[in-house]
Design a protein around this motif. Structure first.
Motif, PDB file in Angstrom:
ATOM      1  N   UNK A 180       0.842  -0.976   0.065  1.00  8.75           N
ATOM      2  CA  UNK A 180       0.080   0.511  -0.262  1.00  8.75           C
ATOM      3  C   UNK A 180       0.660   1.433  -0.278  1.00  8.75           C
ATOM      4  N   UNK A 181       0.455   2.251  -0.322  1.00 12.90           N
ATOM      5  CA  UNK A 181      -0.200   3.834  -0.310  1.00 12.90           C
ATOM      6  C   UNK A 181       0.131   4.138   1.268  1.00 12.90           C
ATOM      7  N   UNK A 182       0.525   5.218   2.185  1.00 11.22           N
ATOM      8  CA  UNK A 182       0.075   5.590   3.656  1.00 11.22           C
ATOM      9  C   UNK A 182       0.644   6.775   3.746  1.00 11.22           C
ATOM     10  N   UNK A 183      -0.249   7.688   4.008  1.00 10.92           N
ATOM     11  CA  UNK A 183       0.293   8.886   3.665  1.00 10.92           C
ATOM     12  C   UNK A 183      -0.435   9.574   5.392  1.00 10.92           C
ATOM     13  N   UNK A 228       4.928   7.949  11.554  1.00  9.54           N
ATOM     14  CA  UNK A 228       3.600   6.963  11.594  1.00  9.54           C
ATOM     15  C   UNK A 228       4.014   6.881   9.878  1.00  9.54           C
ATOM     16  N   UNK A 229       3.706   7.432   9.016  1.00  9.99           N
ATOM     17  CA  UNK A 229       3.248   6.541   7.495  1.00  9.99           C
ATOM     18  C   UNK A 229       4.134   5.069   7.470  1.00  9.99           C
ATOM     19  N   UNK A 230       6.071   5.143   7.903  1.00 10.53           N
ATOM     20  CA  UNK A 230       6.847   3.967   7.244  1.00 10.53           C
ATOM     21  C   UNK A 230       5.995   3.225   8.348  1.00 10.53           C
ATOM     22  N   UNK A 231       6.382   2.909   9.430  1.00 12.22           N
ATOM     23  CA  UNK A 231       6.293   1.935  10.308  1.00 12.22           C
ATOM     24  C   UNK A 231       4.662   1.710  10.086  1.00 12.22           C
ATOM     25  N   UNK A 232       3.649   2.261  10.368  1.00  8.26           N
ATOM     26  CA  UNK A 232       2.599   1.916   9.956  1.00  8.26           C
ATOM     27  C   UNK A 232       2.647   0.953   8.483  1.00  8.26           C
TER      28      UNK A 232
END
Length: 182
Positions: free
Chosen positions: A17-20, A123-127
């Motif tokens: 996925x992509x997370x932002x 937060x984006x990377x860890x998620x």
């Protein structure tokens, strides 16, 4: 008006996925930096500190959404979602493109210099990394727990051996895996 830092993870991988994330900090947090410059252990520690000491929102886009809409549309939708959820703020996004979204400033390398953007980066990377570790259990042959879907030599070799699985981005094409015309 509070500053909301925004950054994403998963823009360039072949899978996942992509997370932002958007983050408004309530207090100073020691040790923040660009998530790529921190160890996994340090990112995990900071993730808990950030979530306890901020208002934040994380937007997520699946492989299907990325393939159907494209990365730019997903990034713009994620920026709008964060702004909608977090409300009035001074929005600062890491990088040099706003993807057509008004009301956002950009700054190259803000993830290494602006605490709110560093926090969003973490937060984006860890998620995303946590999700890739879960997916590694379903697809152990690809080694997602190590490379997190990025185009490493081991990932490309796994693609050669096993082909794509359902979490690979079908719209991402690797020249090294394309048939030659010779």
């Amino acid at each position: 008006m509070p500053l909301c830092g925004i950054d994403e993870a998963g823009r360039g991988p072949l899978a996942g996925p992509l997370t932002i994330a958007g983050v408004i900090l309530h207090q100073t947090i020691e040790g923040l930096n660009d998530s790529k410059k921190l160890t996994e252990k340090k990112r995990e520690e900071l993730f808990d500190i950030i979530t306890r000491n901020s208002v934040y929102h994380i937007a997520r886009f699946s492989v299907a959404q990325i393939d159907e809409l494209g990365l730019s549309v997903c990034l713009a939708a994620g920026l709008r979602e964060i702004m909608s959820v977090l409300g009035e703020a001074d929005y600062l996004y890491d990088g040099n493109s706003k993807f057509g979204v008004s009301g956002i400033r950009t700054m190259v390398k803000a993830d290494a210099t602006v605490p709110e953007v560093s926090a969003a980066s973490i937060l984006a990377k860890v998620t995303r990394d946590r999700e890739m570790q879960e997916l590694a259990l379903q697809y152990p042959q690809y080694g997602f727990d190590g490379h997190k879907g990025y185009g490493t030599a081991s990932h490309i070799e796994a693609l050669r051996l096993y082909g794509q699985c359902e979490i690979h981005r079908k719209t991402f094409k690797l020249k090294s895996l394309q048939p030659t015309l010779f």
